[in-house]
Design an enzyme around this catalytic site. Structure first.
Site, PDB file in Angstrom:
ATOM      1  N   CYS A   7      29.295 -25.476   7.154  1.00 25.53           N
ATOM      2  CA  CYS A   7      30.058 -24.229   7.214  1.00 25.53           C
ATOM      3  C   CYS A   7      31.519 -24.604   6.954  1.00 25.53           C
ATOM      4  CB  CYS A   7      29.840 -23.483   8.538  1.00 25.53           C
ATOM      5  SG  CYS A   7      30.431 -24.354   9.998  1.00 25.53           S
TER       6      CYS A   7
HETATM    7  C1  RB5 Z   1      33.603 -18.709   8.206  1.00 25.75           C
HETATM    8  O1  RB5 Z   1      34.786 -18.217   7.689  1.00 25.75           O
HETATM    9  C2  RB5 Z   1      33.825 -19.834   9.174  1.00 25.75           C
HETATM   10  O2  RB5 Z   1      34.199 -19.337  10.390  1.00 25.75           O
HETATM   11  C3  RB5 Z   1      32.558 -20.652   9.275  1.00 25.75           C
HETATM   12  O3  RB5 Z   1      32.220 -21.143   8.013  1.00 25.75           O
HETATM   13  C4  RB5 Z   1      32.617 -21.877  10.151  1.00 25.75           C
HETATM   14  O4  RB5 Z   1      33.788 -22.598   9.948  1.00 25.75           O
HETATM   15  C5  RB5 Z   1      32.324 -21.690  11.561  1.00 25.75           C
HETATM   16  O5  RB5 Z   1      32.320 -22.666  12.340  1.00 25.75           O
END
Ligand code: RB5
Length: 149
Positions: A68
């Protein structure tokens, strides 16, 4: 090299997932992509990481890679699935030691934090490593397993 590897990412990790997927496929890994399949800046990491984590927990996939933006959300949600031992990794020692000692089965990255060259080295280290099976590590893992009951 026929290891079954699953990969998943939200919008924060999408670009890194695409680059890493190409490298894994060209290296001969049997790769399954759990999405996202296109860049959608409002998508949610649990929608992709949970199916990946379930596939790893069931043995359908041998190892997983979850990405993420920071790697934090991916690791938090992956660890909610019983049988998953996921961690956000940024250094080479933890990439292999996490498997050798802790039997880590999902490695997590932040697409906004770690670049593709480093991530590729960390993945190779993760995929080459094997759980040692040492009694002290099994004992610790058993204590974690008890928490999942
Ligand atoms: C999304 O914008 C972001 O919050 C997600 O990808 C991640 O970093 C969450 O931990």
């Amino acid at each position: 090299m026929n290891m079954k590897i699953g990969i998943a990412a939200d919008h924060g990790g999408f670009e890194l997932k695409e680059k890493i997927s190409e490298l894994l496929k060209s290296s001969g890994y049997n790769l399954v992509d759990y999405g996202a399949y296109s860049l959608q800046d409002q998508d949610d990491y649990p929608d992709f990481v949970v199916p990946l984590a379930k596939a790893v927990a069931s043995g359908q996939m041998e190892r997983g890679i979850a990405i993420c933006g920071s790697g934090v959300g991916a690791s938090i949600v992956a660890n909610k699935i019983p049988g998953i031992r996921a961690a956000l990794i940024t250094d080479s020692f933890s990439a292999h030691q996490g498997v050798e000692d802790d039997n880590m089965n999902i490695i997590c990255f932040g697409g906004r934090i770690s670049g593709p060259a480093l991530v590729w080295e960390l993945i190779q280290s993760f995929l080459s490593a094997k759980f040692s099976g040492a009694e002290r590590h099994q004992r610790r893992l058993y204590k974690i397993l008890e928490l999942e009951k």
